[in-house]
Write a protein that holds these residues in place. Structure first.
Motif, PDB file in Angstrom:
ATOM      1  N   ASN A  19       0.828  -1.211   0.000  1.00  0.00           N
ATOM      2  CA  ASN A  19       0.000   0.000   0.000  1.00  0.00           C
ATOM      3  C   ASN A  19       0.860   1.258   0.000  1.00  0.00           C
ATOM      4  N   ILE A  20       1.941   1.240   0.782  1.00  0.00           N
ATOM      5  CA  ILE A  20       2.843   2.387   0.822  1.00  0.00           C
ATOM      6  C   ILE A  20       3.446   2.630  -0.563  1.00  0.00           C
ATOM      7  N   ALA A  21       3.922   1.545  -1.194  1.00  0.00           N
ATOM      8  CA  ALA A  21       4.509   1.665  -2.527  1.00  0.00           C
ATOM      9  C   ALA A  21       3.490   2.179  -3.539  1.00  0.00           C
ATOM     10  N   THR A  22       2.259   1.697  -3.424  1.00  0.00           N
ATOM     11  CA  THR A  22       1.208   2.116  -4.357  1.00  0.00           C
ATOM     12  C   THR A  22       0.884   3.591  -4.194  1.00  0.00           C
ATOM     13  N   TYR A  23       0.778   4.062  -2.944  1.00  0.00           N
ATOM     14  CA  TYR A  23       0.472   5.475  -2.702  1.00  0.00           C
ATOM     15  C   TYR A  23       1.591   6.377  -3.223  1.00  0.00           C
ATOM     16  N   VAL A  24       2.833   5.933  -3.046  1.00  0.00           N
ATOM     17  CA  VAL A  24       3.974   6.707  -3.560  1.00  0.00           C
ATOM     18  C   VAL A  24       3.885   6.822  -5.074  1.00  0.00           C
ATOM     19  N   LEU A  25       3.562   5.697  -5.737  1.00  0.00           N
ATOM     20  CA  LEU A  25       3.447   5.720  -7.191  1.00  0.00           C
ATOM     21  C   LEU A  25       2.261   6.554  -7.656  1.00  0.00           C
ATOM     22  N   TYR A  26       1.189   6.580  -6.879  1.00  0.00           N
ATOM     23  CA  TYR A  26       0.056   7.448  -7.225  1.00  0.00           C
ATOM     24  C   TYR A  26       0.493   8.916  -7.220  1.00  0.00           C
ATOM     25  N   ILE A  27       1.292   9.298  -6.225  1.00  0.00           N
ATOM     26  CA  ILE A  27       1.779  10.682  -6.152  1.00  0.00           C
ATOM     27  C   ILE A  27       2.699  10.985  -7.336  1.00  0.00           C
ATOM     28  N   ILE A  28       3.576  10.016  -7.652  1.00  0.00           N
ATOM     29  CA  ILE A  28       4.472  10.192  -8.801  1.00  0.00           C
ATOM     30  C   ILE A  28       3.661  10.315 -10.092  1.00  0.00           C
ATOM     31  N   PHE A  29       2.625   9.486 -10.212  1.00  0.00           N
ATOM     32  CA  PHE A  29       1.748   9.529 -11.382  1.00  0.00           C
ATOM     33  C   PHE A  29       1.094  10.891 -11.519  1.00  0.00           C
ATOM     34  N   LEU A  30       0.614  11.427 -10.407  1.00  0.00           N
ATOM     35  CA  LEU A  30      -0.029  12.741 -10.434  1.00  0.00           C
ATOM     36  C   LEU A  30       0.946  13.823 -10.875  1.00  0.00           C
ATOM     37  N   LEU A  31       2.141  13.833 -10.275  1.00  0.00           N
ATOM     38  CA  LEU A  31       3.142  14.828 -10.638  1.00  0.00           C
ATOM     39  C   LEU A  31       3.568  14.673 -12.096  1.00  0.00           C
ATOM     40  N   MET A  32       3.746  13.414 -12.509  1.00  0.00           N
ATOM     41  CA  MET A  32       4.146  13.147 -13.884  1.00  0.00           C
ATOM     42  C   MET A  32       3.075  13.629 -14.865  1.00  0.00           C
ATOM     43  N   PHE A  33       1.820  13.390 -14.519  1.00  0.00           N
ATOM     44  CA  PHE A  33       0.721  13.820 -15.381  1.00  0.00           C
ATOM     45  C   PHE A  33       0.719  15.342 -15.543  1.00  0.00           C
ATOM     46  N   ILE A  34       0.869  16.048 -14.424  1.00  0.00           N
ATOM     47  CA  ILE A  34       0.851  17.519 -14.474  1.00  0.00           C
ATOM     48  C   ILE A  34       2.007  18.035 -15.328  1.00  0.00           C
ATOM     49  N   ILE A  35       3.209  17.477 -15.101  1.00  0.00           N
ATOM     50  CA  ILE A  35       4.383  17.927 -15.850  1.00  0.00           C
ATOM     51  C   ILE A  35       4.233  17.617 -17.336  1.00  0.00           C
ATOM     52  N   ILE A  36       3.788  16.391 -17.646  1.00  0.00           N
ATOM     53  CA  ILE A  36       3.647  15.986 -19.049  1.00  0.00           C
ATOM     54  C   ILE A  36       2.567  16.814 -19.743  1.00  0.00           C
ATOM     55  N   SER A  37       1.446  17.043 -19.062  1.00  0.00           N
ATOM     56  CA  SER A  37       0.375  17.843 -19.660  1.00  0.00           C
ATOM     57  C   SER A  37       0.854  19.259 -19.962  1.00  0.00           C
ATOM     58  N   LYS A  38       1.605  19.810 -19.018  1.00  0.00           N
ATOM     59  CA  LYS A  38       2.158  21.152 -19.223  1.00  0.00           C
ATOM     60  C   LYS A  38       3.134  21.157 -20.389  1.00  0.00           C
ATOM     61  N   ASN A  39       3.990  20.136 -20.454  1.00  0.00           N
ATOM     62  CA  ASN A  39       4.970  20.057 -21.531  1.00  0.00           C
ATOM     63  C   ASN A  39       4.317  19.839 -22.890  1.00  0.00           C
ATOM     64  N   ILE A  40       3.219  19.051 -22.890  1.00  0.00           N
ATOM     65  CA  ILE A  40       2.507  18.831 -24.152  1.00  0.00           C
ATOM     66  C   ILE A  40       1.987  20.150 -24.704  1.00  0.00           C
ATOM     67  N   LEU A  41       1.403  20.946 -23.809  1.00  0.00           N
ATOM     68  CA  LEU A  41       0.891  22.247 -24.253  1.00  0.00           C
ATOM     69  C   LEU A  41       2.030  23.160 -24.722  1.00  0.00           C
ATOM     70  N   GLU A  42       3.184  23.057 -24.064  1.00  0.00           N
ATOM     71  CA  GLU A  42       4.345  23.832 -24.498  1.00  0.00           C
ATOM     72  C   GLU A  42       4.810  23.363 -25.876  1.00  0.00           C
ATOM     73  N   ASP A  43       4.821  22.035 -26.055  1.00  0.00           N
ATOM     74  CA  ASP A  43       5.293  21.462 -27.320  1.00  0.00           C
ATOM     75  C   ASP A  43       4.416  21.866 -28.508  1.00  0.00           C
ATOM     76  N   ILE A  44       3.093  21.975 -28.244  1.00  0.00           N
ATOM     77  CA  ILE A  44       2.193  22.275 -29.363  1.00  0.00           C
ATOM     78  C   ILE A  44       1.868  23.763 -29.460  1.00  0.00           C
ATOM     79  N   ALA A  45       2.587  24.558 -28.642  1.00  0.00           N
ATOM     80  CA  ALA A  45       2.343  26.015 -28.694  1.00  0.00           C
ATOM     81  C   ALA A  45       2.615  26.566 -30.086  1.00  0.00           C
TER      82      ALA A  45
END
Length: 366
Positions: A249-275
């Motif tokens: 459960n601890i490992a899963t929660y850590v990965l959920y946080i990483i997933f959230l941060l990764m999603f935000i960063i990637i979404s931001k970068n995608i918008l930058e890439d297609i600017a």
């Protein structure tokens, strides 16, 4: 063309690889979590017995309680023998089948159930041995067939002939013929029910809740847990599973946080890439609605591709893991992917203000 050119980019391929990897890993951990929970619940259900003995009938409450299962009514039969041995001239003199060995409800008292299969005659009895005793006595069980068992019920003595002995799990019991059982019930002034609690976390709330049914001094509400060295009943394995589940459960929660941060960063970068593409489309005469639609096409196709690829990869990975480890992980964890999809939708909605800022462009003249 817009979507195809978007996926040709090296950065897009990297985003897909990263997201597919983490979604797949979390899926496998989630399936492992479910499997461990099932193993924990399986051992707990097998090794616990919930007993309600009251003067008022609690059947409807028990039957409608989703936290328990296998509700059965029982009657209490006591020993009428002068010795502790359950049968006279026990073949196994060193370790006889005794009342002390098998009883748990009360001293020299066994719980008896109605034979629903109608295999017993009125004077016959079937003895359900606890699993460990059954296993230790398996080579001599036939020696007990036909022997007599003397029991007392409502201060009357009865003699039954043993029809068979069977594995009753963790808690020994009797079974008697339906007509005999029903006749005994006519004299019964109490209601004894047994059941299995489905999960360990339910035990304390159930005991607290059902304790309110005690209206008389002789009323009893309790739950017992018996364990032995067998894998399906081992306390050590049960506790080990709980430790593994906590770490998982601890490992899963850590990965959920990483997933959230990764999603935000990637979404931001995608918008930058297609600017640049957004500016070009604006110069070419696309209105804001069309530009938004094109951006949505890229983002939706991006995350749809991630989910579809991760489903395929996770299925293949879990099938291989199940075969190698002889495990029972869920091959297609559809609940997980429904949650991931909703998670992505909610996060994309939350990021709409950022997207609108990027889309707030004016036409430029060449």
């Amino acid at each position: 063309m817009i979507v195809r050119s978007f996926f040709r980019r090296a950065t897009t391929k990297i985003y897909v690889l990263l997201l597919v990897t983490i979604i797949t890993v979390v899926c496998i951990l989630n399936s492992s979590n479910i499997s461990l929970n099932n193993q924990i619940d399986k051992i707990y259900r097998y090794t616990n017995l919930f007993i309600v003995s009251t003067k008022e009938d609690a059947y409807n409450k028990l039957k409608n309680d989703s936290r328990i299962n296998n509700t059965r009514r029982a009657i209490a039969l006591s020993s009428a023998s002068l010795t502790d041995a359950m049968v006279e001239d026990d073949y196994n003199r060193n370790h006889p089948i005794s009342w002390t060995l098998l009883t748990y409800y009360a001293i020299n008292t066994m719980l008896a159930y109605r034979d629903e299969s109608n295999n017993l005659k009125n004077n016959e009895i079937a003895i359900g041995l606890d699993a460990l005793t059954y296993s230790n006595s398996s080579n001599i069980l036939d020696k007990y067939t036909g022997k007599e068992v003397h029991v007392a019920y409502k201060e009357k003595e009865y003699t039954f002939v043993i029809k068979e002995l069977y594995d009753a799990g963790m808690f020994s019991e009797f079974k008697i013929a339906a007509p005999t059982y029903d006749e005994f019930l006519k004299e019964e002034e109490r209601f004894i029910y047994t059941a299995n609690i489905n999960r360990e976390k339910y035990q304390d709330p159930i005991l607290k809740e059902y304790d309110q049914l005690r209206k008389y001094d002789e009323d009893k509400i309790g739950a017992g847990n018996f364990n032995d060295e067998r894998e399906e009943a081992s306390y050590e394995i049960f506790e080990q599973y709980k430790i593994e589940l906590k770490n998982l459960n601890i490992a899963t929660y850590v990965l959920y946080i990483i997933f959230l941060l990764m999603f935000i960063i990637i979404s931001k970068n995608i918008l930058e890439d297609i600017a640049t593409d957004i500016k070009l489309e604006s110069i070419l005469g696309y209105n804001k609605t069309n530009i938004r639609i094109n951006v949505l096409k890229r983002i939706i196709s991006m995350y749809a591709t991630n989910i579809l690829i991760s489903i395929v990869v996770s299925i293949i990975s879990i099938v291989i893991l199940n075969k190698i480890n002889n495990s029972d992980l869920i091959v297609f964890n559809y609940n997980y992917y429904i949650k991931v999809t909703l998670f992505l939708v909610i996060l994309n909605i939350a990021l709409l203000p950022l997207a609108n800022n990027k889309l707030d462009v004016k036409k430029r003249r060449i």
